[in-house]
Design a protein around this motif. Structure first.
Motif, PDB file in Angstrom:
ATOM      1  N   GLN A 537       0.858  -1.179   0.000  1.00  0.00           N
ATOM      2  CA  GLN A 537       0.000   0.000   0.000  1.00  0.00           C
ATOM      3  C   GLN A 537       0.892   1.226   0.000  1.00  0.00           C
ATOM      4  N   ASP A 538       0.793   1.990  -1.052  1.00  0.00           N
ATOM      5  CA  ASP A 538       1.634   3.181  -1.191  1.00  0.00           C
ATOM      6  C   ASP A 538       0.953   4.365  -0.502  1.00  0.00           C
ATOM      7  N   LEU A 539       1.730   5.411  -0.255  1.00  0.00           N
ATOM      8  CA  LEU A 539       1.172   6.641   0.286  1.00  0.00           C
ATOM      9  C   LEU A 539       0.275   7.294  -0.760  1.00  0.00           C
ATOM     10  N   GLN A 540      -0.810   7.900  -0.362  1.00  0.00           N
ATOM     11  CA  GLN A 540      -1.774   8.510  -1.269  1.00  0.00           C
ATOM     12  C   GLN A 540      -1.767  10.022  -1.062  1.00  0.00           C
ATOM     13  N   ASP A 541      -1.838  10.745  -2.216  1.00  0.00           N
ATOM     14  CA  ASP A 541      -1.957  12.199  -2.124  1.00  0.00           C
ATOM     15  C   ASP A 541      -3.288  12.550  -1.441  1.00  0.00           C
ATOM     16  N   THR A 542      -3.254  13.517  -0.517  1.00  0.00           N
ATOM     17  CA  THR A 542      -4.430  13.834   0.316  1.00  0.00           C
ATOM     18  C   THR A 542      -4.669  15.329   0.315  1.00  0.00           C
ATOM     19  N   THR A 543      -5.936  15.710   0.248  1.00  0.00           N
ATOM     20  CA  THR A 543      -6.337  17.125   0.349  1.00  0.00           C
ATOM     21  C   THR A 543      -7.233  17.281   1.593  1.00  0.00           C
ATOM     22  N   ILE A 544      -6.877  18.207   2.457  1.00  0.00           N
ATOM     23  CA  ILE A 544      -7.561  18.411   3.755  1.00  0.00           C
ATOM     24  C   ILE A 544      -7.958  19.869   3.885  1.00  0.00           C
ATOM     25  N   MET A 545      -9.173  20.075   4.354  1.00  0.00           N
ATOM     26  CA  MET A 545      -9.592  21.443   4.648  1.00  0.00           C
ATOM     27  C   MET A 545      -8.828  21.959   5.865  1.00  0.00           C
ATOM     28  N   LEU A 546      -8.624  23.230   5.901  1.00  0.00           N
ATOM     29  CA  LEU A 546      -7.876  23.852   7.001  1.00  0.00           C
ATOM     30  C   LEU A 546      -8.570  23.534   8.337  1.00  0.00           C
ATOM     31  N   GLY A 547      -7.778  22.970   9.344  1.00  0.00           N
ATOM     32  CA  GLY A 547      -8.278  22.652  10.674  1.00  0.00           C
ATOM     33  C   GLY A 547      -8.702  21.198  10.849  1.00  0.00           C
TER      34      GLY A 547
END
Length: 1253
Positions: A537-547
């Motif tokens: 399982q490779d690392l996945q690009d992630t998008t997170i809202m601030l906070g």
């Protein structure tokens, strides 16, 4: 390398002896007396060493005893055999029991007959101590065993020096090959005499001259010693292709005696030859002077010394005892004694068992086959073969063959073990030889291959060589691989295959491995890597809202591999907010609450591996535009055109939003030059460097990022000056005024037009002058006060509240002009039945508009209907009105026309009657045609005869009273002349031509005499009237064809019957008889005569049928009939052209020689194109030698040149390549007329050659 020569051996292992000639047949042998007086204590203690080193026989300073050898003359010369008394007398008596054989250094060993036929020299000379001569000495030796006598390493010891056989071996010379076909031979010369040594080399297969050196002794190069007494010369015979090298010794001296050597070198070939020079003393009346006293030591002499025959001792001693004998008896010139022993010939005993023995030595390649052959005198005798003393039995390797009396042993598949001494025994006799096995280099047939594997795997490198059991060496990164018991590397060999094995590979085994053999090397790369890392399982690009919280997780195997976490390349350490978890194969990173600083590239790196896992973390925030802080009324911005506008608006958002500025549907880019949009962090800006009217409008701002989108709108208004009006029109032009109109501008700059400014300038000037200072409201104007004939231009400016517009385009140039005055002096020039010609003068006043031409008009008398005679204006002041009715009367007028219009007409005062006036014809014959007009055959004839007459005369031509054929002669007639043209004149065109010119009943006639001449024919008959003494009388008749010109003379030539080469006796001779004088007695002559007229000599000559023999008076010679030898032959080049290099700017010549009979015609060609009438080339031919001279050649003159010779029997051609070195500049090549494409090619080639240098 030359093979060593072995001596024949007796069956008992002793050298074979030969019987010298008896005392009746041999010359008496000289006696040698030695007087030695060393100190007694030095002799008793053995402290007197005798140096016998090969390199030098001179005693050193440390020797306590010096021995002097004196040689007495033979009894035939001095008449006395008594030695001097005093000291220790040592007497050498030469005996016939010793066997001495002398070998020439450049010839094979002599046969038994040669050795028996040679005799010793009656007066041997003392040799120079520094000279080296090659000797082979055979002495009886009972103690030397048979194997030692046959092997190459069984050389008799002379202490630390060389044995007699070793003197025959060359010293540090390269491999020899046969270059010398004739070698210099040893010779003798008396003191003061001259002698020449000759060496010859065949140069048929040699591309260049070989190098030859002459030496004296070992190292003295005689090239630096040339002068009064020594001269070196070399010649080359072109027919036999043999190079001859000569060494001349002039007025020889005593010290010239010694050993000389000649060496010839050509590329990898080498040959040498040694020879001796003996300088004899001149015979004197008395030789009783004893010079030995000058060489004796000053110690007191011992009166009663017993005589010892050292010569007999040396003869019977073994070679290893020579130094001991020399030390005992104080002999210093031991090598000289050995050389003298060698000069005594021996008579070898003829073998009873062998008719032909084995060769002294054989050579074979490893793996090859060799045949050893002997010829038996008695075929029934038992034969045995031995190898190093061991008997050889038949086997597949050793095969015995019988062929008549020949016994052959074949050795198959030779190896290094076969390099040994071989002998064959036939009864009680035995002969021996030695076999040298040459080991071939071991070549690599199949090289090693590259290997790529992982840790703990087995590596096996394989290589195949050309020979089994060959020795090879394994290397790693240039260092030999250790193969001991504890080494990780194992080496094995299976036939021709060699292996290098690594059972448990490690990463340290990575490197370049190579194998080295005597015939080559092979190498390959070995790469050892870790076991591959498996990612579940490779690392996945992630998008997170601030906070929001963050979790990054991956799964890899092997599971026990630890790792480290990095953010933007920085190591992450766990703290209160960051937690790092590792459970079996799972690695996880947790962050409680995200912030903007947590965004970036995250990387997980397993320990020990270069592979890593990466992912990106994005922290996002929705975008916003903050227009409230700008305080613009209705979000509108107003600016004057030409000023700079920079509008900055604050924005926010994460990630930084993408900002797009738009005007309508057009997007404003950041890379724009005048209008561009830029974004810096928390603000965006719109920049217009120079505002224009097109920039007015609504501008939209669009912000986008991952979290959302935002828009806003801004209005920009630009005010400007009006556009320039259209170019004004000038419809009316006067003498000093004009009127102009124009249209208002299409764009008023968003402001009403207030008025216009008008400017005017001369066309050739650049300065505009304003005509009004108050604004003009209308769109028309009338400029005044202009100069007549000067071109003008006008333009208009529009004005509004912002300013003045740019000027309009200038109007078309206009010139205030006036018409000219009327033409003057109109008169009638000529009248015909249908035409009237008038002429006039230009107007007196032309004006600034100039004069464009004239218009001629006419009308019938009594009417006002004027008609234009010329549709186009004529610039001439003479004009012919055509198409008139004969007999009518007309009026003619002329107008001058310019740009302003037509002038007042000038009209003839009286009417003109259309009727032609008759003028009688008259021929004007040119002066050069009043005499006979002469031309040669083939030349062109072009004659122009002018005439006069009206109306147009009729011209006719007659030749000898008959009409002229138009196919032979071309005649063209005009109104005023007649042309007669002959393209290629022939003799038939000769004659009187009559020209008739007729006008009605009037006729004029002229006669032209044309003479076409050619070369005359040869005289009719040439006869020999009389021959007396050295004189011959010739008579001939004039030629039948004089070439249509009188004969001006004759040319008489003579030729010897042997050579048939013609020589001119006299030229321009006018009579038809002549007496030729001063002829050579005994020669037989032929004569021929050429006729000559104004065109030159006749093409052929008339030759006498009989010859004139010049005999001596009072003698009668009987001539015999014989058949003439045919000397005719086709052209043949005896010396071809050779490839030549030339220097640019310096004359170059190409030479060759050709033989042909009759003489050949020679053509020169460049690149197969004939060279004709080119001033840069000069061609010569003298006695068959052909020369082409190229004047100041350039690189363009390089190429293939060929010379071609042609006669009636055939042709021949040779060619060569000419290369011109040195270049020219582009300007110089253009001056020489070289084409541009060749100049470009030459300059490119020159640049490439300079770069290579």
């Amino acid at each position: 390398m030359p093979e060593p020569t072995k001596k024949d051996e007796m069956p008992n292992g002793q050298p074979e002896e030969s019987v010298a000639p008896d005392s009746n047949g041999a010359l008496p042998l000289p006696e040698i007396s030695l007087e030695i007086s060393p100190p007694p204590e030095a002799v008793a203690e053995g402290k007197v060493p005798i140096e016998t080193d090969v390199k030098s026989t001179e005693p050193t300073e440390s020797e306590p005893v010096q021995a002097v050898v004196a040689q007495e003359p033979g009894p035939a010369e001095n008449g006395s055999n008594q030695p001097q008394t005093g000291g220790v007398g040592v007497k050498f008596q030469e005996s016939s029991d010793s066997t001495i054989k002398e070998e020439g250094p450049c010839s094979p060993p002599p046969t038994d007959d040669d050795a028996a036929a040679s005799t010793p020299s009656p007066t041997p000379q003392a040799e120079d101590a520094n000279s080296l001569k090659k000797l082979s000495i055979e002495l009886p030796n009972d103690s030397v065993p048979l194997p030692a006598m046959g092997r190459k390493d069984s050389v008799w010891s002379l202490g630390d020096g060389q044995g007699p056989d070793d003197l025959d071996k060359p010293i540090d010379s390269p491999p020899r090959s046969t270059l010398l076909i004739e070698s210099p031979q040893s010779a003798s010369v008396p003191v003061g005499g001259d002698i020449t040594f000759v060496a010859k080399v065949e140069a048929k297969d040699l591309l260049r001259k070989p190098t030859i050196k002459w030496f004296k002794g070992k190292w003295m190069d005689l090239a630096s010693k040339t002068g009064k007494h020594l001269q070196l010369k070399e010649t080359f015979d072109r027919l036999t292709k043999i190079l001859t090298f000569e060494m001349h010794i002039i007025k020889a001296k005593d010290n010239y005696a010694g050993n000389y050597r000649c060496e010839v070198t050509y590329k990898d070939k080498f040959d040498s030859c040694s020879f001796d020079l003996e300088v004899k003393e001149a015979e004197q009346g008395s030789q009783n002077v004893d010079i030995r006293s000058a060489f004796k030591r000053r110690e007191p002499k011992q009166d009663d010394a017993p005589e010892v025959d050292v010569w007999e001792i040396l003869k019977n001693a073994r070679p290893d005892q020579y130094e001991k004998i020399a030390f005992t008896y104080g002999i210093t010139d031991l090598r000289g004694l050995l050389r003298r022993m060698k000069k005594i010939p021996k008579e070898e005993k003829k073998s009873e068992a062998f008719a032909k023995k084995l060769e002294p030595a054989y050579q074979a390649d490893k793996g090859g086959k060799i045949r050893l052959v002997v010829d038996l005198a008695d075929p029934t005798v038992d034969l045995k073969w031995y190898k190093n003393g061991q008997e050889i039995r038949p086997s597949p390797k050793y095969i015995f063959e019988h062929k008549g009396t020949q016994r052959i042993m074949v050795i198959n598949n030779c190896s290094m073990n076969d390099d040994a001494a071989y002998s064959v025994a036939a009864g009680d006799e035995k002969c021996a030889t030695e076999l040298f096995v040459k080991e071939l280099p071991v070549k690599i047939i199949k090289g090693i291959e590259a290997v790529k594997t992982t840790v703990n795997e087995r590596i096996e490198l394989e290589c195949e060589v050309s020979e089994e059991g060959a020795q090879v060496k394994w290397m790693k990164n240039g260092v030999e691989v250790p193969t001991g018991v504890r080494s990780r590397y194992r080496v094995k060999c299976e036939g021709t295959k060699h292996f290098l094995v690594i059972d448990d590979a490690a990463r340290e085994d990575t490197g370049t491995y190579s194998i080295m053999a005597t015939g080559g090397t092979s190498e390959a790369r070995v790469q050892v890597d870790l076991k591959p890392l498996k990612v579940h399982q490779d690392l996945q690009d992630t998008t997170i809202m601030l906070g929001q919280p963050i979790k990054l997780q991956c799964e890899i195997s092997p599971g026990n591999v630890p790792g480290r976490w990095y953010r933007n390349g920085q190591l992450i350490q766990p703290n209160d907010r960051i937690n790092i978890i590792h459970r079996n194969r799972i690695h996880r990173l947790e962050i409680a609450s995200s912030s903007l600083h947590d965004a970036g590239d995250y990387t997980f790196v397993p320990e020990g591996y270069s592979q890593s896992l990466s992912a990106k973390l994005h922290i996002i925030d929705p975008p916003r535009v903050h227009l409230d802080s700008m305080n613009f009324p209705d979000n509108t911005v107003t600016i004057v055109a030409g000023n700079k506008l920079r509008l900055e608006i604050p924005i926010s958002g994460e990630p930084a939003p993408r900002v797009v500025w738009m005007k309508g549907e057009r997007v404003i880019l950041e890379s724009g030059q005048r209008v561009r949009a830029e974004t810096y962090g928390d603000q965006t800006s719109l920049t217009i460097e120079v505002t224009e009217r097109e920039d007015t409008g609504n501008y939209k701002i669009v912000l986008q990022n991952e979290a959302g989108e935002a828009t806003a709108s801004v209005k920009i208004k630009v005010v400007d000056i009006p556009d320039p009006p259209e170019a004004p029109l000038v419809p009316v032009v006067g003498g000093d005024w004009c009127s102009m109109t124009w249209e208002p501008p299409k764009y008023d700059g968003s402001s009403p037009i207030l008025g216009y400014f008008i400017e005017r300038k001369k066309k050739q000037s650049s300065r505009w002058m304003r005509l009004n200072f108050d604004l003009i409201k209308e769109t028309s104007f009338e400029p005044k006060k202009m100069i007549e004939g000067v071109p003008y231009e006008v333009r208009v400016f529009a004005v509004n509240a912002i300013g003045v517009s740019k000027p309009s385009e200038p109007s078309k140039a206009f010139t205030p002009l006036a018409v000219t005055s009327e033409p003057t002096m109109l008169v009638v020039d000529d009248v015909t039945d249908t035409t009237v010609t008038v002429k006039w003068r230009p107007p007196e006043t032309i004006g600034a508009a100039g004069l464009d031409g004239y218009l001629v008009e006419y009308c019938i008398e009594g009417s006002d209907d004027w008609k234009a005679s010329n549709q186009e204006l004529t610039e001439k002041t003479r004009y012919t009105v055509t198409g008139l009715t004969p007999g009518c009367k007309i009026l003619v007028r002329v107008k001058a026309i310019n740009a302003a219009g037509a002038s007042n007409p000038r009209t003839l005062q009286h009417s003109i009657l259309v009727k032609e006036v008759i003028e009688p014809p008259k021929i004007r014959v040119p002066r050069h045609l009043k005499q006979t007009y002469t031309r040669r055959v083939g030349e062109a004839v072009n004659l122009v005869v002018p005439f006069m007459g009206k109306p147009r005369p009729k011209v006719t031509w007659l030749k000898e009273g008959k009409p002229i054929e138009p196919t032979d002669v071309t005649i063209r007639n005009t109104d005023c002349d007649s042309i007669i043209f002959i393209r290629k004149a022939e003799r038939s065109h000769s004659g009187k031509y009559e020209m008739n010119v007729q006008v009605e009943n009037h006729v004029d006639t002229a006669i032209l005499d044309i003479q076409i001449v050619d070369l005359p024919g040869p005289p009719m008959c040439v006869t020999i009237e009389d021959v007396w003494g050295g004189n011959v009388a010739l008579v001939w008749t004039p030629p039948k064809d004089n070439g249509n010109a009188p004969i001006t003379g004759y040319t008489i030539q003579k030729a010897d019957k042997k050579t048939m080469e013609w020589f001119t006796c006299i030229e321009h001779y006018h009579r038809t008889c002549i007496t030729i004088t001063e002829l050579v007695v005994g020669n037989e002559y032929f004569f021929r005569i050429f006729a000559e007229n104004m065109c030159g000599l006749s093409e052929t000559a008339t030759q006498t049928k009989k010859s004139a023999l010049i005999v001596k008076e009072g003698l009668q010679i009987k001539t015999h009939d014989y058949n003439d030898h045919d000397f005719k032959e086709a052209p043949k080049f005896t010396q071809p052209l050779i490839n030549t290099f030339a220097i640019a700017g310096y004359n170059a010549t190409l030479n060759c020689s050709v033989r042909a009979n009759p003489r050949a015609k020679v053509f020169w060609m460049k690149n197969k194109i004939a060279i004709l009438d080119d001033p840069r080339y000069r061609m010569f031919s003298n006695q068959g030698v052909c020369t082409l001279e190229i004047r100041k050649p350039s690189p363009y003159d390089g190429g293939m040149y060929s010379c071609k010779a042609i006669n009636d029997l055939g042709e021949a051609q040779v060619e060569c390549k000419l290369e011109v070195k040195g270049g020219f500049t582009f300007y110089e090549l253009m001056q020489r007329g070289v084409p541009l494409h060749l100049i470009d090619k030459y300059l490119n080639e020159t640049k490439i050659v300079e770069q290579e240098k």
